[in-house]
Motif scaffolding. Sequence first.
Motif, PDB file in Angstrom:
ATOM      1  N   ASP A  41     -19.900   5.131  11.776  1.00 37.09           N
ATOM      2  CA  ASP A  41     -19.531   6.371  11.086  1.00 37.09           C
ATOM      3  C   ASP A  41     -18.011   6.522  11.027  1.00 37.09           C
ATOM      4  OD1 ASP A  41     -22.124   7.014  10.595  1.00 37.09           O
ATOM      5  OD2 ASP A  41     -22.293   8.544  12.164  1.00 37.09           O
ATOM      6  N   TYR A  42     -17.329   6.195  12.125  1.00 36.77           N
ATOM      7  CA  TYR A  42     -15.874   6.297  12.144  1.00 36.77           C
ATOM      8  C   TYR A  42     -15.249   5.306  11.168  1.00 36.77           C
ATOM      9  CZ  TYR A  42     -11.048   6.250  13.891  1.00 36.77           C
ATOM     10  OH  TYR A  42      -9.686   6.312  13.989  1.00 36.77           O
ATOM     11  N   VAL A  43     -15.726   4.065  11.169  1.00 30.19           N
ATOM     12  CA  VAL A  43     -15.203   3.052  10.255  1.00 30.19           C
ATOM     13  C   VAL A  43     -15.485   3.447   8.809  1.00 30.19           C
ATOM     14  CG1 VAL A  43     -15.437   0.643   9.499  1.00 30.19           C
ATOM     15  CG2 VAL A  43     -15.310   1.184  11.941  1.00 30.19           C
ATOM     16  N   GLY A  44     -16.649   4.040   8.572  1.00 31.73           N
ATOM     17  CA  GLY A  44     -16.962   4.504   7.223  1.00 31.73           C
ATOM     18  C   GLY A  44     -15.985   5.556   6.743  1.00 31.73           C
ATOM     19  N   LEU A  45     -15.582   6.442   7.654  1.00 32.73           N
ATOM     20  CA  LEU A  45     -14.607   7.466   7.296  1.00 32.73           C
ATOM     21  C   LEU A  45     -13.233   6.844   7.062  1.00 32.73           C
ATOM     22  CD1 LEU A  45     -14.805  10.531   6.894  1.00 32.73           C
ATOM     23  CD2 LEU A  45     -13.984  10.819   9.247  1.00 32.73           C
ATOM     24  N   LEU A  46     -12.881   5.842   7.869  1.00 35.00           N
ATOM     25  CA  LEU A  46     -11.611   5.143   7.675  1.00 35.00           C
ATOM     26  C   LEU A  46     -11.528   4.531   6.280  1.00 35.00           C
ATOM     27  CD1 LEU A  46     -11.323   3.230  11.088  1.00 35.00           C
ATOM     28  CD2 LEU A  46      -9.840   5.101  10.350  1.00 35.00           C
ATOM     29  N   ASN A  47     -12.634   4.032   5.796  1.00 33.91           N
ATOM     30  CA  ASN A  47     -12.669   3.352   4.501  1.00 33.91           C
ATOM     31  C   ASN A  47     -12.843   4.295   3.321  1.00 33.91           C
ATOM     32  OD1 ASN A  47     -12.557   0.276   4.755  1.00 33.91           O
ATOM     33  ND2 ASN A  47     -14.026   0.798   6.368  1.00 33.91           N
ATOM     34  N   SER A  48     -12.935   5.590   3.595  1.00 35.18           N
ATOM     35  CA  SER A  48     -13.081   6.555   2.516  1.00 35.18           C
ATOM     36  C   SER A  48     -11.849   6.523   1.616  1.00 35.18           C
ATOM     37  CB  SER A  48     -13.267   7.960   3.105  1.00 35.18           C
ATOM     38  OG  SER A  48     -13.110   8.939   2.100  1.00 35.18           O
ATOM     39  N   THR A  49     -12.073   6.661   0.332  1.00 31.43           N
ATOM     40  CA  THR A  49     -10.955   6.661  -0.620  1.00 31.43           C
ATOM     41  C   THR A  49     -10.020   7.852  -0.404  1.00 31.43           C
ATOM     42  OG1 THR A  49     -12.371   7.811  -2.229  1.00 31.43           O
ATOM     43  CG2 THR A  49     -12.239   5.404  -2.379  1.00 31.43           C
ATOM     44  N   ASP A  50     -10.480   8.857   0.338  1.00 27.28           N
ATOM     45  CA  ASP A  50      -9.635  10.016   0.615  1.00 27.28           C
ATOM     46  C   ASP A  50      -8.538   9.697   1.624  1.00 27.28           C
ATOM     47  OD1 ASP A  50     -11.108  11.637  -1.079  1.00 27.28           O
ATOM     48  OD2 ASP A  50     -12.441  12.352   0.523  1.00 27.28           O
ATOM     49  N   TYR A  51      -8.744   8.657   2.430  1.00 27.12           N
ATOM     50  CA  TYR A  51      -7.840   8.408   3.553  1.00 27.12           C
ATOM     51  C   TYR A  51      -7.044   7.111   3.478  1.00 27.12           C
ATOM     52  CZ  TYR A  51     -10.475  12.242   5.618  1.00 27.12           C
ATOM     53  OH  TYR A  51     -11.046  13.465   5.852  1.00 27.12           O
ATOM     54  N   LYS A  52      -7.576   6.079   2.844  1.00 26.80           N
ATOM     55  CA  LYS A  52      -6.859   4.807   2.875  1.00 26.80           C
ATOM     56  C   LYS A  52      -5.841   4.711   1.753  1.00 26.80           C
ATOM     57  CE  LYS A  52     -10.394   2.090   0.395  1.00 26.80           C
ATOM     58  NZ  LYS A  52     -11.291   0.916   0.512  1.00 26.80           N
ATOM     59  N   TYR A  53      -4.748   4.019   2.054  1.00 21.58           N
ATOM     60  CA  TYR A  53      -3.656   3.846   1.100  1.00 21.58           C
ATOM     61  C   TYR A  53      -3.431   2.354   0.889  1.00 21.58           C
ATOM     62  CZ  TYR A  53       1.094   3.841  -0.796  1.00 21.58           C
ATOM     63  OH  TYR A  53       2.198   3.629  -1.579  1.00 21.58           O
ATOM     64  N   SER A  54      -3.369   1.934  -0.365  1.00 21.39           N
ATOM     65  CA  SER A  54      -3.195   0.519  -0.699  1.00 21.39           C
ATOM     66  C   SER A  54      -1.834   0.284  -1.352  1.00 21.39           C
ATOM     67  CB  SER A  54      -4.300   0.059  -1.661  1.00 21.39           C
ATOM     68  OG  SER A  54      -5.579   0.209  -1.071  1.00 21.39           O
ATOM     69  N   TYR A  55      -1.240  -0.857  -1.062  1.00 20.03           N
ATOM     70  CA  TYR A  55       0.027  -1.245  -1.666  1.00 20.03           C
ATOM     71  C   TYR A  55       0.134  -2.769  -1.614  1.00 20.03           C
ATOM     72  CZ  TYR A  55       1.604  -1.846   3.166  1.00 20.03           C
ATOM     73  OH  TYR A  55       1.726  -2.258   4.470  1.00 20.03           O
ATOM     74  N   LYS A  56       1.003  -3.324  -2.413  1.00 18.95           N
ATOM     75  CA  LYS A  56       1.192  -4.770  -2.399  1.00 18.95           C
ATOM     76  C   LYS A  56       2.646  -5.077  -2.103  1.00 18.95           C
ATOM     77  CE  LYS A  56      -0.121  -9.043  -4.703  1.00 18.95           C
ATOM     78  NZ  LYS A  56      -0.999  -9.640  -5.716  1.00 18.95           N
ATOM     79  N   MET A  57       2.870  -5.815  -1.035  1.00 19.74           N
ATOM     80  CA  MET A  57       4.230  -6.149  -0.627  1.00 19.74           C
ATOM     81  C   MET A  57       4.838  -7.170  -1.575  1.00 19.74           C
ATOM     82  SD  MET A  57       3.862  -6.385   3.525  1.00 19.74           S
ATOM     83  CE  MET A  57       5.649  -6.398   3.770  1.00 19.74           C
ATOM     84  N   LYS A  58       6.138  -7.051  -1.783  1.00 24.85           N
ATOM     85  CA  LYS A  58       6.893  -8.008  -2.580  1.00 24.85           C
ATOM     86  C   LYS A  58       7.781  -8.825  -1.652  1.00 24.85           C
ATOM     87  CE  LYS A  58       8.921  -4.912  -5.115  1.00 24.85           C
ATOM     88  NZ  LYS A  58       8.371  -3.681  -4.540  1.00 24.85           N
ATOM     89  N   PRO A  59       8.118 -10.047  -2.012  1.00 23.70           N
ATOM     90  CA  PRO A  59       9.045 -10.828  -1.186  1.00 23.70           C
ATOM     91  C   PRO A  59      10.323 -10.044  -0.897  1.00 23.70           C
ATOM     92  CG  PRO A  59       8.055 -12.233  -2.850  1.00 23.70           C
ATOM     93  CD  PRO A  59       7.616 -10.837  -3.170  1.00 23.70           C
ATOM     94  N   GLY A  60      10.706  -9.986   0.358  1.00 23.58           N
ATOM     95  CA  GLY A  60      11.867  -9.205   0.770  1.00 23.58           C
ATOM     96  C   GLY A  60      11.510  -7.858   1.370  1.00 23.58           C
ATOM     97  N   ASP A  61      10.237  -7.441   1.252  1.00 23.58           N
ATOM     98  CA  ASP A  61       9.770  -6.195   1.862  1.00 23.58           C
ATOM     99  C   ASP A  61       9.427  -6.427   3.333  1.00 23.58           C
ATOM    100  OD1 ASP A  61       9.994  -4.924  -0.551  1.00 23.58           O
ATOM    101  OD2 ASP A  61       7.831  -4.819  -0.948  1.00 23.58           O
ATOM    102  N   ILE A  62       9.753  -5.450   4.153  1.00 30.97           N
ATOM    103  CA  ILE A  62       9.325  -5.455   5.560  1.00 30.97           C
ATOM    104  C   ILE A  62       8.664  -4.113   5.827  1.00 30.97           C
ATOM    105  CG2 ILE A  62      10.022  -5.556   7.981  1.00 30.97           C
ATOM    106  CD1 ILE A  62      12.398  -7.239   7.203  1.00 30.97           C
ATOM    107  N   VAL A  63       7.387  -4.141   6.177  1.00 26.98           N
ATOM    108  CA  VAL A  63       6.704  -2.915   6.530  1.00 26.98           C
ATOM    109  C   VAL A  63       6.691  -2.804   8.055  1.00 26.98           C
ATOM    110  CG1 VAL A  63       4.377  -3.921   6.550  1.00 26.98           C
ATOM    111  CG2 VAL A  63       4.677  -1.472   6.131  1.00 26.98           C
ATOM    112  N   VAL A  64       7.014  -1.616   8.555  1.00 29.82           N
ATOM    113  CA  VAL A  64       7.040  -1.346   9.990  1.00 29.82           C
ATOM    114  C   VAL A  64       6.104  -0.165  10.232  1.00 29.82           C
ATOM    115  CG1 VAL A  64       8.507  -0.884  11.997  1.00 29.82           C
ATOM    116  CG2 VAL A  64       9.478  -2.017   9.968  1.00 29.82           C
ATOM    117  N   PHE A  65       5.140  -0.340  11.131  1.00 27.91           N
ATOM    118  CA  PHE A  65       4.178   0.747  11.326  1.00 27.91           C
ATOM    119  C   PHE A  65       3.750   0.877  12.780  1.00 27.91           C
ATOM    120  CE2 PHE A  65       1.788  -2.997   9.946  1.00 27.91           C
ATOM    121  CZ  PHE A  65       0.748  -3.064  10.862  1.00 27.91           C
TER     122      PHE A  65
END
Length: 448
Positions: free
Chosen positions: A375-399
Amino acid sequence: MWMLLAKNLLRTKLYEDCSRILLRIPKGRLSYQKYFSLSSKPWLPSARIVQAVQTFNSDTTIQKVETLEKKQFICVRWEDGSESLYPSVWLRDNCQCPDCFLHSAKARKLLLENLDVNIKVKDVILTEQKKKINIVWPDDHTSEFEAEWLKKRCFSDQARAKAQEELFLSERQYWGSDLELPTIDFEEVLHSDESAYKWLVTLKKVGIVLLTGAAIKQGEILKLGQRIGFLRLTFYGPTWQVQNKLDANNVAYTTEKLSFHTDYPVLQSPPGIQFLHCIKQTSTGGESEVVDGFHVANRFKEQNPYAFKILTSTFVDFTDIGVDYCDFAMQAKQRIIDVDEKGQVVRINFNNATRDTIFDIPAEKVKPFYAALKDYVGLLNSTDYKYSYKMKPGDIVVFDNWRLLHGRQSYQAGAEISRHLEGAYADWDVVMSRLRILQKNVLRRQCL
């Protein structure tokens, strides 16, 4: 007597220093949004703020000091009419004289075994400038305390909560699929204290920051490690290469989809921060996904408190065995959702790939656990909560690896490496240390 103590505590006003005026507290909650954004030079205080700081600096004058309850407490009345109450034992324990305190190390020298917990003040004197008090103890030892030092350490509920927020910056900005990914220039972070401060304070509050403009080569993350202090060494090395590998020793080193997970729950203390530097990106697929695990956990608690209780109380076995930087055989037990003594979510520990086949709970509790986790994983995967992006060469994501869960869409394997990220970890202790130093240095300059 206790009514008098309560009255003194309640009447104590909040301590305001430059950093807290910049990170203003409206209606009891911290928010930097009014004075801090990702726009140009958001950390610069306005003339009104500077004036408020100057006004505050004159408020640490002591009007009167007296002892209470047979000299077990000292009450300080400030010029603004507020009062602060200090236990005698705490004052003696925190004597700032060279015999009791090593100023070069900012560390206490007084041994606890030499502290009398029943100590009472023999005499207390307010200096002529009303900026210090001197306390004489029964053995004629003298302690001197500055007014500003005392006011910052007031024992009222409000002042203590405020001091803790200043030290740990615990407020968070929760988000879902509507996240506006904070973005800062990589080189500015390396060479500007203001940009580095903006980076880390945003990382602490939002949980994720994208740095752009790094060179398209390995080693750029090492520069960020030097910027904060140092990176964390793990069994996968000081840095590690996320790319399709033959006989992969980690599911990330394949082209397959990675479901939402946190890294390294197999360690007793998983890394708090993760860095991913895009060196090469596939033309199709390979999109990154993140979700605010704390935000979803809070919603999960509201919607299904029984399942939430299962995930915050059941210890799950995690395992990872293999060879990389060196050979390893790791094993740990974690709760999927960690909460503190107040019930606040403080860490998510979930990686389905390294969840062990060994499960140390009674058989009848297994199915309810699976139901709660799904149930928790299902909520994590809800379109209301997850954010998608595509990294480009030279990008550094820190989280924030304790808060965010991250994943990846699958991509096509080719004859050559089509997607290459370099990764690394750091601990929150290291990041917070640098953040406090940057905050002090940047705000001192801006408040001059």
